[in-house]
Motif scaffolding. Structure first.
Motif, mmCIF file in Angstrom:
data_model
loop_
_atom_site.group_PDB
_atom_site.id
_atom_site.type_symbol
_atom_site.label_atom_id
_atom_site.label_comp_id
_atom_site.label_asym_id
_atom_site.label_seq_id
_atom_site.Cartn_x
_atom_site.Cartn_y
_atom_site.Cartn_z
ATOM 1 N N ARG A 56 34.335 -41.777 27.231
ATOM 2 C CA ARG A 56 34.205 -42.974 26.391
ATOM 3 C C ARG A 56 34.529 -44.204 27.251
ATOM 4 O O ARG A 56 35.544 -44.872 27.071
ATOM 5 N N ASP A 64 28.247 -47.903 21.761
ATOM 6 C CA ASP A 64 28.078 -47.732 20.315
ATOM 7 C C ASP A 64 27.199 -46.532 19.997
ATOM 8 O O ASP A 64 27.463 -45.791 19.040
ATOM 9 N N MET A 65 26.152 -46.328 20.778
ATOM 10 C CA MET A 65 25.264 -45.184 20.557
ATOM 11 C C MET A 65 26.007 -43.875 20.832
ATOM 12 O O MET A 65 25.826 -42.890 20.115
ATOM 13 N N ALA A 67 29.181 -43.333 20.512
ATOM 14 C CA ALA A 67 30.211 -43.125 19.498
ATOM 15 C C ALA A 67 29.648 -42.832 18.113
ATOM 16 O O ALA A 67 30.385 -42.379 17.233
ATOM 17 N N THR A 68 28.352 -43.079 17.915
ATOM 18 C CA THR A 68 27.758 -42.956 16.579
ATOM 19 C C THR A 68 26.769 -41.803 16.548
ATOM 20 O O THR A 68 25.630 -41.920 17.004
ATOM 21 N N SER A 70 25.072 -40.600 14.236
ATOM 22 C CA SER A 70 23.884 -40.819 13.409
ATOM 23 C C SER A 70 22.874 -41.759 14.068
ATOM 24 O O SER A 70 21.768 -41.937 13.539
ATOM 25 N N HIS A 71 23.239 -42.358 15.189
ATOM 26 C CA HIS A 71 22.301 -43.271 15.847
ATOM 27 C C HIS A 71 21.087 -42.482 16.336
ATOM 28 O O HIS A 71 21.229 -41.377 16.884
ATOM 29 N N HIS A 74 21.336 -41.081 19.825
ATOM 30 C CA HIS A 74 22.549 -40.357 20.213
ATOM 31 C C HIS A 74 22.257 -38.917 20.652
ATOM 32 O O HIS A 74 22.699 -38.485 21.723
ATOM 33 N N ASP A 228 24.905 -52.350 24.806
ATOM 34 C CA ASP A 228 26.048 -52.454 23.895
ATOM 35 C C ASP A 228 27.252 -53.186 24.494
ATOM 36 O O ASP A 228 28.231 -53.424 23.791
ATOM 37 N N ASN A 232 31.163 -56.391 19.811
ATOM 38 C CA ASN A 232 32.493 -56.070 19.298
ATOM 39 C C ASN A 232 33.623 -56.559 20.189
ATOM 40 O O ASN A 232 34.670 -55.928 20.302
#
Length: 437
Positions: A56, A64-65, A67-68, A70-71, A74, A228, A232
């Protein structure tokens, strides 16, 4: 003991520990690679297998991809889809080498079969990897037998600094064991290193590590907000160093690697921010196409499209560089903004660039690639030229300052170059560099 002495002693200790882990007492001679100063357009492609990773990293382009779950980008794509993309890279784009990356490609279920397939169809395969799984020497041997060309290992620091930046305790130790394995098995490897704030003081030591372990190339990459990275609040003055802070430590690393005869490249860094004698190492967007270890804009434009980056669906039809649907769509958007009188000067400049690219033929591919490079810099990344840049003789071959960086630090660091007359050839400096074939 002074604070400076303590810091120096700690650095020496970290480097010594890394070398003990990474360098076996007796190694197989991997030989000296051939080099060239001839600059031709790269024929290397890239394939994103899916943004699934076992680390990470705080500065990851795709954090973000990753960590997600559902992306849509991913999950890993099927082996059949990956092979179909590779076949197109050879048959349509004429690529002869390929960077396989994820996320992390070594955790891709069919990676060894894919490596062998690439080798069989004429794509010399490289894995861009964090190296964690390569701490298994038997697995490294299987990669060698499958026909891997080399590994591009992401060395983001030494010791605890590396572990903290990649988010996994023990990652540095496993990576050093991986380097030992590759050296023992005579498998070539190169380094990538993001010049983030926490790792900045370690750049010279990473250069020493490369020298002692036999890395063939070292790439120092400016911490820029691609994909990304800019989201954030991930980029702040706490983790993004200024160019002025980078300069002395980077130049120390460059000197070490130059003396050792190791190719070293600096990505996305203003020319004026290093001394003249180091500028042949600097690769901005206009120079990337002349690095055979960087990606061909034509095939990169296609593999970067969503159908080639997702698990589901079939690959989209390939397109020529000057017929890219992305460029066509960009032109349509710019035109609508112009009609609505909402066009800022930067966007207007981008509209003109896109229009020229779409109107051009492939009769002069170098010029076409250069125009696409300007689109990447001016439109996608919003690079800026400061007041001092306007009188710089290198302005037409330099990207300037990344827009996001300028928001944090401004552009007062720019030092216009007035020597040697106006330079318009993007290979002016890099043509002096000996690059590994």
């Amino acid at each position: 003991m002074t604070l400076a002495a303590q810091s120096s002693q700690q650095r020496f200790k970290l480097l010594r520990q890394a070398l003990l882990l990474a360098t076996p007492p007796a190694v197989t001679d991997v030989g000296c690679p051939e080099t060239t100063t001839e600059r031709t357009l790269t024929r290397r492609g890239v394939l994103w297998l899916g943004q699934t990773c076992n680390l990470r990293c705080s500065f990851c382009y795709f954090a973000d991809m990753v960590a997600t779950a559902s992306h849509p980008e991913h999950s890993f794509m099927s082996l059949e889809k990956a092979k179909a993309i590779c076949r197109t890279l050879v048959d349509f784009y004429g690529n002869t080498a390929l960077d396989l990356q994820g996320g992390e490609p070594t955790i891709y279920p069919g990676i060894l079969e894919l490596v062998a397939f690439c080798r069989d169809i004429g794509l010399a395969p490289t894995l861009i990897t964090n190296g964690l799984l390569l701490d298994d020497q038997e697995l490294c041997l299987r990669y060698r037998d499958a026909g891997v060309n080399d590994f591009l290992v992401s060395v983001q620091g030494l010791g605890e600094v590396h572990d903290r930046l990649v988010g996994v305790t023990g990652a540095h130790r496993r990576q050093m064991t991986a380097l030992r394995n590759l050296r023992e098995l005579a498998i070539p490897f190169r380094f990538n290193c993001v010049m983030s704030g926490p790792a900045l003081s370690q750049l010279p030591d990473i250069a020493l590590l490369a020298r002692e372990t036999g890395a063939r190339v070292v790439n120092f990459i400016t911490f820029n907000p691609f994909a990304d990275q800019g989201r954030n609040g991930r980029r702040t003055s706490d983790n993004v160093p200024s160019y002025s802070e980078v300069k002395p430590l980077l130049q120390s690393a460059l000197e070490i690697l130059e003396t050792a005869g190791i190719e070293v490249n600096v990505r996305y860094f203003p020319f004026c921010m290093v001394e003249e004698r180091y500028r042949h190492h600097v690769y901005n967007f206009q120079q990337l196409s002349y690095d055979h270890c960087e990606w061909d804009f034509a095939s990169w434009g296609w593999t970067g499209l969503k159908p080639q980056r997702t698990r589901d669906g079939q690959p989209s039809p390939p397109v020529a560089l000057n017929a890219s649907p992305g460029l066509t769509r960009a032109k349509e958007i710019f035109k609508k903004l112009a009609e609505a009188r909402l066009l800022k000067p930067l966007l207007y400049s981008g509209y003109r660039i896109v229009s020229r690219v779409l109107a051009s033929s492939c009769a002069n591919p170098a010029e076409l690639y250069r125009r696409v490079a300007k689109i990447h810099a001016d439109i996608h990344c919003e690079y800026r030229y400061g007041e001092a840049c306007q009188t710089c003789n290198l302005m037409t071959i330099c990207d300037g300052f990344h827009g996001d960086y300028a928001e944090i630090f401004g552009m007062d660091e720019a030092e216009p170059v007035h020597s040697a007359g106006r330079v318009d050839d993007p290979t002016y400096y890099i043509s002096r560099q000996a690059k590994v074939l």
